[in-house]
Design a protein around this motif. Structure first.
Motif, short mmCIF file in Angstrom:
data_model
loop_
_atom_site.label_atom_id
_atom_site.label_comp_id
_atom_site.label_asym_id
_atom_site.label_seq_id
_atom_site.Cartn_x
_atom_site.Cartn_y
_atom_site.Cartn_z
N ARG A 129 41.44 48.11 24.39
CA ARG A 129 41.96 47.12 25.33
C ARG A 129 40.91 46.03 25.51
O ARG A 129 39.74 46.32 25.72
N TYR A 131 40.07 42.13 27.39
CA TYR A 131 40.46 41.27 28.49
C TYR A 131 39.57 40.04 28.56
O TYR A 131 38.41 40.07 28.15
N GLU A 135 39.50 38.52 34.24
CA GLU A 135 40.26 39.74 34.55
C GLU A 135 39.36 40.92 34.91
O GLU A 135 39.86 42.02 35.16
N GLU A 138 39.99 42.76 38.43
CA GLU A 138 41.34 43.33 38.46
C GLU A 138 41.43 44.59 37.60
O GLU A 138 41.95 45.61 38.04
N VAL A 139 40.90 44.54 36.40
CA VAL A 139 40.97 45.68 35.48
C VAL A 139 40.08 46.82 35.97
O VAL A 139 40.50 47.98 35.98
N LYS A 141 39.20 47.59 38.96
CA LYS A 141 39.79 48.23 40.14
C LYS A 141 40.82 49.26 39.74
O LYS A 141 41.02 50.26 40.43
N GLU A 142 41.52 49.02 38.63
CA GLU A 142 42.60 49.92 38.18
C GLU A 142 42.07 51.16 37.47
O GLU A 142 42.81 52.13 37.31
N LEU A 143 40.82 51.15 37.06
CA LEU A 143 40.28 52.31 36.33
C LEU A 143 39.90 53.43 37.29
O LEU A 143 39.57 53.22 38.43
#
Length: 143
Positions: A129, A131, A135, A138-139, A141-143
């Protein structure tokens, strides 16, 4: 899984250094030394240290100058490592690849790694992946 960050134009405001190209053409490492952070580093450090505790590997993968000689590349690599130590002292990167300009970054990817890079061709060639620099938070935080 490794989370890789490019430096110049991604986390370091290298291109914001006045006359950066003139410095590079003179084989002067000043832009690598004085570039300001592009994002809020205390927030980034907290996020990276959390991810490291959760088992992620942290890495840097950054090119040297297009006109780099082996000697200039060595000095550039040292300047970049010093910059990281100065601006992100609480983050222990597991892997730091400072490589000659144009070296395919994907060669260091195990297949499922994450890359943050301002250069589109590096993101397109990445098999995990990839980015843009805008980003990052944002990315992460999602991990």
């Amino acid at each position: 899984m490794t989370i890789y960050f490019d430096m110049d134009g991604t986390i370091a405001d290298f291109y914001g250094v006045e006359n950066w190209l003139n410095y590079l053409e003179a084989h002067d490492t000043t832009p690598y030394e004085v570039a300001k952070p592009l994002i809020h580093f205390s927030t980034l450090a907290r996020m990276l240290n959390r991810l490291k505790r959760e088992g992620y590997t942290l890495g840097i993968i950054s090119w040297c100058s297009r006109s780099g000689t082996p000697e200039y590349n060595d000095r550039t690599a040292e300047a970049k490592r010093n910059w990281l130590a100065k601006h992100l002292p609480s983050v222990q990167f597991d892997i730091i690849h400072i490589i000659p300009y144009g070296t395919p970054k994907n060669r260091y990817n195990k297949g499922n790694d994450i890359l943050f890079d301002d250069e589109e061709r590096n993101r397109r060639a990445w098999t995990g992946r990839a980015y843009r620099q805008d980003e990052i938070f944002e990315v992460l935080k999602e991990l």
